[in-house]
Each structure stands twice: as structure tokens, then as C-alpha cells.
Design a protein around this motif. Sequence first.
Motif, mmCIF file in Angstrom:
data_model
loop_
_atom_site.group_PDB
_atom_site.id
_atom_site.type_symbol
_atom_site.label_atom_id
_atom_site.label_comp_id
_atom_site.label_asym_id
_atom_site.label_seq_id
_atom_site.Cartn_x
_atom_site.Cartn_y
_atom_site.Cartn_z
ATOM 1 N N MET A 1 -7.801 3.962 11.053
ATOM 2 C CA MET A 1 -7.097 2.868 10.397
ATOM 3 C C MET A 1 -7.663 2.631 9.003
ATOM 4 O O MET A 1 -6.924 2.319 8.093
ATOM 5 C CB MET A 1 -7.212 1.619 11.275
ATOM 6 C CG MET A 1 -6.431 0.458 10.752
ATOM 7 S SD MET A 1 -4.687 0.845 10.793
ATOM 8 C CE MET A 1 -3.989 -0.723 10.709
ATOM 9 N N LYS A 2 -8.983 2.821 8.850
ATOM 10 C CA LYS A 2 -9.593 2.588 7.556
ATOM 11 C C LYS A 2 -9.080 3.583 6.516
ATOM 12 O O LYS A 2 -8.855 3.225 5.369
ATOM 13 C CB LYS A 2 -11.110 2.665 7.664
ATOM 14 C CG LYS A 2 -11.787 2.364 6.353
ATOM 15 C CD LYS A 2 -13.269 2.299 6.483
ATOM 16 C CE LYS A 2 -13.817 2.082 5.097
ATOM 17 N NZ LYS A 2 -14.970 1.304 5.016
ATOM 18 N N SER A 3 -8.876 4.838 6.923
ATOM 19 C CA SER A 3 -8.385 5.825 5.964
ATOM 20 C C SER A 3 -6.970 5.465 5.494
ATOM 21 O O SER A 3 -6.620 5.705 4.342
ATOM 22 C CB SER A 3 -8.406 7.224 6.562
ATOM 23 O OG SER A 3 -7.499 7.308 7.640
ATOM 24 N N PHE A 4 -6.160 4.892 6.361
ATOM 25 C CA PHE A 4 -4.820 4.459 5.978
ATOM 26 C C PHE A 4 -4.900 3.380 4.908
ATOM 27 O O PHE A 4 -4.176 3.430 3.907
ATOM 28 C CB PHE A 4 -4.067 3.938 7.214
ATOM 29 C CG PHE A 4 -2.695 3.416 6.900
ATOM 30 C CD1 PHE A 4 -1.640 4.293 6.718
ATOM 31 C CD2 PHE A 4 -2.458 2.053 6.778
ATOM 32 C CE1 PHE A 4 -0.379 3.822 6.427
ATOM 33 C CE2 PHE A 4 -1.206 1.572 6.480
ATOM 34 C CZ PHE A 4 -0.152 2.461 6.312
ATOM 35 N N LYS A 9 -4.666 1.727 -0.816
ATOM 36 C CA LYS A 9 -5.299 1.198 -2.029
ATOM 37 C C LYS A 9 -5.206 2.203 -3.168
ATOM 38 O O LYS A 9 -4.940 1.839 -4.311
ATOM 39 C CB LYS A 9 -6.770 0.860 -1.759
ATOM 40 C CG LYS A 9 -6.986 -0.399 -0.966
ATOM 41 C CD LYS A 9 -8.469 -0.631 -0.754
ATOM 42 C CE LYS A 9 -8.732 -1.821 0.128
ATOM 43 N NZ LYS A 9 -10.171 -2.000 0.393
ATOM 44 N N GLU A 10 -5.424 3.477 -2.858
ATOM 45 C CA GLU A 10 -5.332 4.514 -3.883
ATOM 46 C C GLU A 10 -3.902 4.619 -4.426
ATOM 47 O O GLU A 10 -3.691 4.756 -5.625
ATOM 48 C CB GLU A 10 -5.755 5.863 -3.297
ATOM 49 C CG GLU A 10 -5.718 6.994 -4.297
ATOM 50 C CD GLU A 10 -6.115 8.330 -3.673
ATOM 51 O OE1 GLU A 10 -5.697 9.355 -4.234
ATOM 52 O OE2 GLU A 10 -6.800 8.335 -2.636
ATOM 53 N N PHE A 11 -2.919 4.530 -3.529
ATOM 54 C CA PHE A 11 -1.517 4.590 -3.943
ATOM 55 C C PHE A 11 -1.169 3.428 -4.858
ATOM 56 O O PHE A 11 -0.531 3.594 -5.889
ATOM 57 C CB PHE A 11 -0.623 4.582 -2.699
ATOM 58 C CG PHE A 11 0.844 4.461 -3.003
ATOM 59 C CD1 PHE A 11 1.546 5.542 -3.496
ATOM 60 C CD2 PHE A 11 1.506 3.270 -2.795
ATOM 61 C CE1 PHE A 11 2.891 5.443 -3.770
ATOM 62 C CE2 PHE A 11 2.851 3.153 -3.075
ATOM 63 C CZ PHE A 11 3.551 4.245 -3.564
ATOM 64 N N ILE A 12 -1.602 2.224 -4.502
ATOM 65 C CA ILE A 12 -1.288 1.030 -5.278
ATOM 66 C C ILE A 12 -1.990 1.054 -6.632
ATOM 67 O O ILE A 12 -1.458 0.585 -7.627
ATOM 68 C CB ILE A 12 -1.679 -0.251 -4.486
ATOM 69 C CG1 ILE A 12 -0.758 -0.411 -3.282
ATOM 70 C CG2 ILE A 12 -1.634 -1.488 -5.349
ATOM 71 C CD1 ILE A 12 0.690 -0.618 -3.642
ATOM 72 N N SER A 13 -3.198 1.608 -6.677
ATOM 73 C CA SER A 13 -3.973 1.571 -7.926
ATOM 74 C C SER A 13 -3.541 2.631 -8.929
ATOM 75 O O SER A 13 -4.016 2.622 -10.057
ATOM 76 C CB SER A 13 -5.461 1.725 -7.618
ATOM 77 O OG SER A 13 -5.717 3.008 -7.080
ATOM 78 N N ARG A 14 -2.647 3.528 -8.553
ATOM 79 C CA ARG A 14 -2.156 4.528 -9.508
ATOM 80 C C ARG A 14 -1.367 3.845 -10.602
ATOM 81 O O ARG A 14 -0.675 2.871 -10.387
ATOM 82 C CB ARG A 14 -1.250 5.544 -8.821
ATOM 83 C CG ARG A 14 -1.975 6.482 -7.928
ATOM 84 C CD ARG A 14 -1.011 7.501 -7.393
ATOM 85 N NE ARG A 14 -1.619 8.245 -6.308
ATOM 86 C CZ ARG A 14 -0.957 8.943 -5.422
ATOM 87 N NH1 ARG A 14 0.354 9.000 -5.482
ATOM 88 N NH2 ARG A 14 -1.584 9.583 -4.482
ATOM 89 N N GLY A 15 -1.427 4.393 -11.781
ATOM 90 C CA GLY A 15 -0.715 3.827 -12.923
ATOM 91 C C GLY A 15 0.790 3.916 -12.790
ATOM 92 O O GLY A 15 1.516 3.028 -13.218
ATOM 93 N N ASN A 16 1.301 4.991 -12.168
ATOM 94 C CA ASN A 16 2.752 5.148 -12.094
ATOM 95 C C ASN A 16 3.400 4.129 -11.166
ATOM 96 O O ASN A 16 4.583 3.851 -11.291
ATOM 97 C CB ASN A 16 3.131 6.577 -11.705
ATOM 98 C CG ASN A 16 2.527 7.027 -10.401
ATOM 99 O OD1 ASN A 16 1.771 6.304 -9.768
ATOM 100 N ND2 ASN A 16 2.849 8.241 -10.014
ATOM 101 N N VAL A 17 2.655 3.553 -10.243
ATOM 102 C CA VAL A 17 3.214 2.501 -9.385
ATOM 103 C C VAL A 17 3.500 1.267 -10.229
ATOM 104 O O VAL A 17 4.546 0.624 -10.075
ATOM 105 C CB VAL A 17 2.253 2.167 -8.216
ATOM 106 C CG1 VAL A 17 2.734 0.971 -7.444
ATOM 107 C CG2 VAL A 17 2.110 3.364 -7.302
ATOM 108 N N MET A 18 2.603 0.943 -11.142
ATOM 109 C CA MET A 18 2.831 -0.206 -12.020
ATOM 110 C C MET A 18 4.015 0.063 -12.951
ATOM 111 O O MET A 18 4.827 -0.822 -13.195
ATOM 112 C CB MET A 18 1.568 -0.520 -12.833
ATOM 113 C CG MET A 18 0.398 -0.972 -11.971
ATOM 114 S SD MET A 18 0.797 -2.394 -10.936
ATOM 115 C CE MET A 18 0.938 -3.654 -12.172
ATOM 116 N N ASP A 19 4.119 1.293 -13.458
ATOM 117 C CA ASP A 19 5.253 1.659 -14.307
ATOM 118 C C ASP A 19 6.562 1.505 -13.542
ATOM 119 O O ASP A 19 7.552 1.007 -14.073
ATOM 120 C CB ASP A 19 5.128 3.092 -14.813
ATOM 121 C CG ASP A 19 3.946 3.280 -15.747
ATOM 122 O OD1 ASP A 19 3.450 2.261 -16.281
ATOM 123 O OD2 ASP A 19 3.513 4.431 -15.932
#
Length: 148
Positions: A1-4, A9-19
Motif C-alpha cells: 500500500m505504501k508503494s501505491f 505522490k510522484e505522479f502528482i508532483s510531476r510538472g505536467n500534471v500542473m500544466d
Amino acid sequence: MKSFIDEFKEFISRGNVMDMAVGIMIGGAFTAIVTSLVEDIISPILGIFGGLNFDQLSINLMGEATLHYGKFITAVINFLIMALILFSIIKALNAAATKVKKPEEEAPTTKMCPYCMSEDVAIGATKCPHCASVLPVEETPETAEQTV
């Protein structure tokens, strides 16, 4: 569960998600502008020529059940205008990008012999064709594949 959770968190912190989020917000505001253009300007103008506004087209099915197919026509017009505008913007951006794009530099096909200073030695040669000196091996993508 922790790896999920870590992956999330890694997905959300990517710059393209904010774009993408900013693009969705601007797209929503742009949709409101196009909807207003169609409903408040284009539909009434078409109503002058056609005799009525598309939004007012409807069929009374039974009692209070009414089929508002004019609103659907307006939504289709909204979509077509939005698609036309986006197509035009993307076409203009692509045209500008090709004008600004720097020409790619071609990889050199020859090198210089360090012994006789001839400049027309083939890039992959191991001996100079002019002085027959053994040339030092340079690491290139082709030679790197051969050593693996």
C-alpha cells in the motif's frame, strides 16, 4: 500500500500534471466564452434568417415531457466552433514552431588524422589512408554497440 501512495505522490508532483490542471481550468473558461458566443450571438443571428432561435426548438411529447432538440443543435454548434478554434490555434502554433525550429546539425562523416593532419579520413577508419598511421579509436554509438 505504501508503494501505491509513493507512486501517487510522484505522479502528482510531476510538472505536467500542473500544466494539465491549468489547461483544464482555461479550457473551462474558454468553453463558457464559446457557449456565450453561440447562444447569445450566433443563434439569434441564425434565428433572423431561419425565423427562430435554435434554443427554442422543442417537441412536446406527453404532458410536461418536452424534448428540447434545439439545445442539442446549439451544443453541436458549440462543439464545432470549439473544434474549429482549437484546430486554428494548433495549426498556427505548428506553423510558428516550424519557422522557429533550428535545423538539425548533421553528424560529421570525416575526421582529421592526428599524424599527417589530413581532414578527409572516414569517421570509422582505424588507419589513415594517407600516412597509414593507426588511428586512436574514438567512442561513437556504433563502436559502443560493437564492444557490448
